[in-house]
Each structure stands twice: as structure tokens, then as C-alpha cells.
Write an enzyme that holds these catalytic residues in place. Structure first.
Site, short mmCIF file in Angstrom:
data_model
loop_
_atom_site.label_atom_id
_atom_site.label_comp_id
_atom_site.label_asym_id
_atom_site.label_seq_id
_atom_site.Cartn_x
_atom_site.Cartn_y
_atom_site.Cartn_z
N ILE A 162 1.14 17.21 4.52
CA ILE A 162 1.87 17.44 5.78
C ILE A 162 1.19 16.69 6.92
O ILE A 162 0.07 17.02 7.33
CB ILE A 162 1.96 18.94 6.10
CG1 ILE A 162 2.58 19.69 4.91
CG2 ILE A 162 2.76 19.15 7.37
CD1 ILE A 162 3.91 19.13 4.43
N GLY B 272 8.14 16.67 -4.43
CA GLY B 272 7.97 15.59 -3.48
C GLY B 272 9.32 15.07 -3.04
O GLY B 272 10.00 15.64 -2.19
N GLY C 34 -9.84 -14.43 2.30
CA GLY C 34 -10.98 -14.46 1.40
C GLY C 34 -11.90 -13.27 1.64
O GLY C 34 -11.45 -12.15 1.88
N GLY C 35 -13.20 -13.51 1.63
CA GLY C 35 -14.18 -12.43 1.80
C GLY C 35 -14.01 -11.68 3.10
O GLY C 35 -14.19 -10.45 3.15
N GLN D 54 -1.84 -27.40 0.68
CA GLN D 54 -0.43 -27.18 0.38
C GLN D 54 -0.14 -25.75 -0.10
O GLN D 54 0.85 -25.14 0.32
CB GLN D 54 0.06 -28.17 -0.68
CG GLN D 54 1.57 -28.08 -0.91
CD GLN D 54 2.04 -28.99 -2.03
OE1 GLN D 54 1.69 -28.78 -3.18
NE2 GLN D 54 2.82 -30.01 -1.69
N PRO E 13 3.31 20.80 -3.75
CA PRO E 13 2.58 20.23 -4.89
C PRO E 13 3.49 19.85 -6.05
O PRO E 13 3.24 18.86 -6.75
CB PRO E 13 1.62 21.36 -5.29
CG PRO E 13 1.37 22.09 -4.01
CD PRO E 13 2.68 22.04 -3.27
N GLU F 220 14.95 8.37 9.65
CA GLU F 220 13.60 8.45 9.12
C GLU F 220 13.25 7.20 8.32
O GLU F 220 12.15 6.65 8.44
CB GLU F 220 13.45 9.70 8.24
CG GLU F 220 12.06 9.88 7.66
CD GLU F 220 11.94 11.13 6.82
OE1 GLU F 220 10.87 11.33 6.21
OE2 GLU F 220 12.90 11.93 6.78
N MET G 186 8.02 19.75 4.32
CA MET G 186 8.95 19.77 3.19
C MET G 186 8.19 19.70 1.86
O MET G 186 8.42 20.50 0.95
CB MET G 186 9.91 18.59 3.26
CG MET G 186 10.87 18.58 4.44
SD MET G 186 12.02 17.18 4.25
CE MET G 186 12.87 17.23 5.82
N GLN H 172 -5.82 -12.45 0.62
CA GLN H 172 -6.25 -13.57 -0.23
C GLN H 172 -6.57 -14.81 0.61
O GLN H 172 -7.53 -15.53 0.34
CB GLN H 172 -5.16 -13.88 -1.25
CG GLN H 172 -5.60 -14.79 -2.39
CD GLN H 172 -6.55 -14.08 -3.36
OE1 GLN H 172 -6.65 -12.85 -3.35
NE2 GLN H 172 -7.26 -14.85 -4.16
#
Length: 395
Positions: free
Chosen positions: A160, A134, A340-341, A280, A131, A243, A128, A337
């Protein structure tokens, strides 16, 4: 997970699905993601176990089971092992493409196409988006003009899904001068003038291949038109509730799995001499996510029941789609978050979800489009100008 939605038959099916994912998907999934393509050999295996094309009638090689709870189980089990790209691909076929082929095709077309799809040997995509078009389907510029016993198709499509691997593509094209005069044509592999462009390099959902497609004077037999000529827009609209429910289901189940792995991590990861969950702030964040997921689950359960009863409205589906997809994105961000790392390392399921989740608020209609649909359905309000103003708001 959501045991109250299912009966014993569903739970037996869950065992089959879980074993399939552990045996045939998980061991290969990282290779698929690195290679930016899902191995086609997995689709016949999925079809054999009733995980691909479950609703195709027995007469064409399927199981003929029309109960969306089975799709929910596939979403849950895929999310449990973090194979998002594969689940999105299954949803594209079962919740989007297959609906058109079941509802709009003639008996001859069903005999021609459905057996290959039911076996997993053939893949079908839906084209569908363009460019310059949309969410606004009326902006489609791809055209098809009648020429004897065929249609001459010209134009291009982008974003697509399964565009590089599909054996057949349902293409939306303008077939008349009216703003809503569209038709749906099935373009098959090998038709002269059907050209696949580059495989697009996406931020996430790497193995769910996405491509550009080009149609240069493709001669499409009249027997490859599905539905009524000129009614393509209404045909495209009829499947939107399912959908959008599909995206809501994928979003919710993925968010739930990321929450569960994050909750477990917070219970075992120590900071300042105690588990993260005993801090907490972390505990409150997890409490917020748990509450939001439970609320979304209740709405999703109701939507699944409504779909199976053929009463899920486009507005209710739009509500579930935007809320669940935004919740997915928001949940993953908070979980990164907490990790962390480690949450920024690609091998972490949380990091993978961080890049995979972003598209969920865009495809199948953006969050903004969903809110517009809901807003247009709000009760009439008294405004200056009376009926003319109300009519203008609805236009």
C-alpha cells in the site's frame, strides 16, 4: 518537451512547477531517499502552488482545474530533475485517490475530508492489494459486516503506497456473498484495530513509502462508506483509464529525461579517440530510443486529449500503460549500457532510474494483464465451434 500540447497558461504553470521542484524538492530529495520517506512538510507547499490536489473544487479549498495537461507538466518537470518517488506519490493522490473522493462522496463527506486534503495537511491512500489478491480484485478476502450504524472490518492489505503516512485509507472490502460484492470504506487514523505493519523495503522508489496494513475488528461508521454498498468493484473499475494513463505519463517522461542525459553523455564521453555518439552502434541505439519515444509521445498526447474529453477507453489506456512502462524499462537498460561503469553507480540518475523503473510494469496492472484486456477486445475471429467458442474466449 511536448510544446505542441500546451498553451501559454500551461507554460506559466510550468514555471511555477519548475521553481517549486528546484526550491522545495531537489535540495531534500536525497535525504528522503535515504530515509525511505518523503517529508510531509512538502505537501502543504505543493498544495499552495497548485501541484497537489489541483482538481479539488474551490468550495473545498482547491483550484478546481480539470485539465490533465497540468498533470503532464508536473510529470515532465519531476522527470527533468529525477525525483521519481515524489512524482509517483503525486500521481497516486491526484490520479487515483482523489478520483474516488470527488466522484463517489456525499456533500457531507466532501466537507469533512476535502479541505484537509486540498491544503496538503492530510494524506489519503488506497488499499486494494492483498497478499493473495493483486491484479485479480475478485480475490479480495478482507471483509466488512454491518453492525448497527457501523461496519466491522477485518483483513489485511499489502504493497500500500503511502501506507505508513496516510491519515485516511480507502479500503476495498467484501460486504456480501457474491463474487463481485465489494464496498469502499474510509478508515481513519485513530480507529481502534487499525494497525500499520512494517514499511516494506523495496528495490527502488525508496522514499515512496509502501506498507502492510491490518484491520482487526475496526468499527467503521456507516458514514465512511463511499459510493454504493456492494458496488465497490464497479467503482474501482471506473478510474482505471486515468490510473493507467498516469503510469504511462510517468514512464514516458522519465524515459525521455534519461534519454536526454544519456545523449548528452554520449556527446562528451570519448572512446577510441572520438565521442561515443560517433560510434555507429551507440548512434543507432540512440536513434532507436529517440524514435520509440516520439511514437510513444504521439500516443500519449492523443490519450491525454481523450481523457480530457471523457473518451479515453480502458483498452486504449491499457495500450499506453504497457507500452510506455515497457519502453521506460527498455530505455533505461540501454542507457545504463551506454554509461558503462558510471551507469552502475547509485549517484548516477541512470542507475537510480534502473531500479525505479522496474515497478512500472507491475503496479496499476501488470503488462500481462494489460495485454489480456486488449486481447479480449480484439475483433471476433472465426474459430471451430462457432459462437460457443467465441463466448468461451471472452469468459
Amino acid at each position: 518537451m511536448r510544446r505542441d500540447l500546451y498553451n501559454s497558461d500551461h507554460e506559466l504553470y510550468r514555471d511555477t512547477v519548475r521553481n517549486f521542484f528546484q526550491r522545495d524538492v531537489v535540495p531534500h530529495y536525497e535525504d528522503w531517499e535515504r530515509g525511505r520517506i518523503i517529508d510531509r512538510g512538502v505537501y502543504p507547499l505543493a498544495a499552495r502552488h497548485g501541484i497537489f490536489g489541483l482538481e479539488i473544487p474551490e468550495a473545498y479549498g482547491g483550484s478546481g482545474v480539470a485539465d490533465y495537461r497540468y498533470r503532464m507538466i508536473v510529470c515532465e518537470e519531476s522527470a527533468r530533475v529525477f525525483t521519481t518517488s515524489f512524482n509517483v506519490t503525486l500521481g497516486l493522490f491526484d490520479d487515483v485517490v482523489l478520483r474516488y473522493l470527488l466522484e463517489l462522496t456525499t456533500e457531507e463527506q466532501k466537507q469533512r475530508w476535502l479541505p484537509g486534503l486540498a491544503s496538503g495537511e492530510r494524506i489519503c491512500a488506497m488499499a486494494m492489494t492483498e497478499p493473495a489478491a493483486g491484479s485479480d480484485l475478485r480475490g479480495i478476502r478482507t471483509t466488512a459486516r454491518r453492525d448497527g450504524d457501523a461496519w466491522i472490518l477485518n483483513g489485511s492489505k499489502t504493497f500500500i503506497s503511502c501506507g505508513t503516512c496516510a491519515d485516511m485509507v480507502i479500503v476495498a472490502a467484501r460486504t456480501g456473498s457474491g463474487r463481485s460484492d465489494f464496498s469502499l470504506l474510509v478508515v481513519e487514523e485513530g480507529m481502534e484495530g487499525f494497525v500499520r505493519g512494517r514499511k516494506l523495503d523495496k528495490v527502488g522508489l525508496h522514499s515512496q513509502d509502501t506498507a502492510e496494513l491490518f484491520f482487526e475488528n475496526v468499527r467503521v461508521p456507516a458514514g465512511n462508506v463511499i459510493g454504493d454498498v456492494g458496488s465497490g468493484l464497479s467503482h474501482m473499475m471506473f478510474n482505471l483509464p486515468r490510473e493507467r494513463l498516469s503510469v504511462a505519463a510517468q514512464s514516458y517522461t522519465s524515459a525521455r529525461s534519461i534519454y536526454e542525459v544519456t545523449r548528452s553523455y554520449a556527446s562528451t564521453r570519448f572512446a577510441f579517440g572520438k565521442p561515443l555518439v560517433d560510434q555507429q552502434h551507440i548512434r543507432f541505439v540512440l536513434a532507436e530510443i529517440a524514435t520509440e519515444l516520439d511514437v510513444a509521445e504521439a500516443y500519449l498526447d492523443r490519450s491525454v486529449s481523450a481523457l480530457d474529453a471523457a473518451s479515453l477507453t480502458p483498452v486504449d489506456a491499457a495500450k499506453g500503460k504497457w507500452y510506455a512502462s515497457e519502453l521506460y524499462k527498455r530505455t533505461v537498460d540501454r542507457c545504463v549500457q551506454i554509461f558503462g561503469g558510471y551507469g552502475y553507480m547509485v549517484e548516477s540518475p541512470v542507475a537510480r532510474a534502473f531500479i525505479d523503473s522496474r515497478a512500472s510494469t507491475i503496479y496499476a496492472g501488470t503488462t500481462e494483464i494489460m495485454k489480456e484486456i486488449i486481447g479480449r477486445d480484439l475483433p471476433d475471429r472465426e474459430v471451430d465451434g462457432g459462437e460457443a467458442a467465441v463466448a468461451s474466449e471472452r469468459a
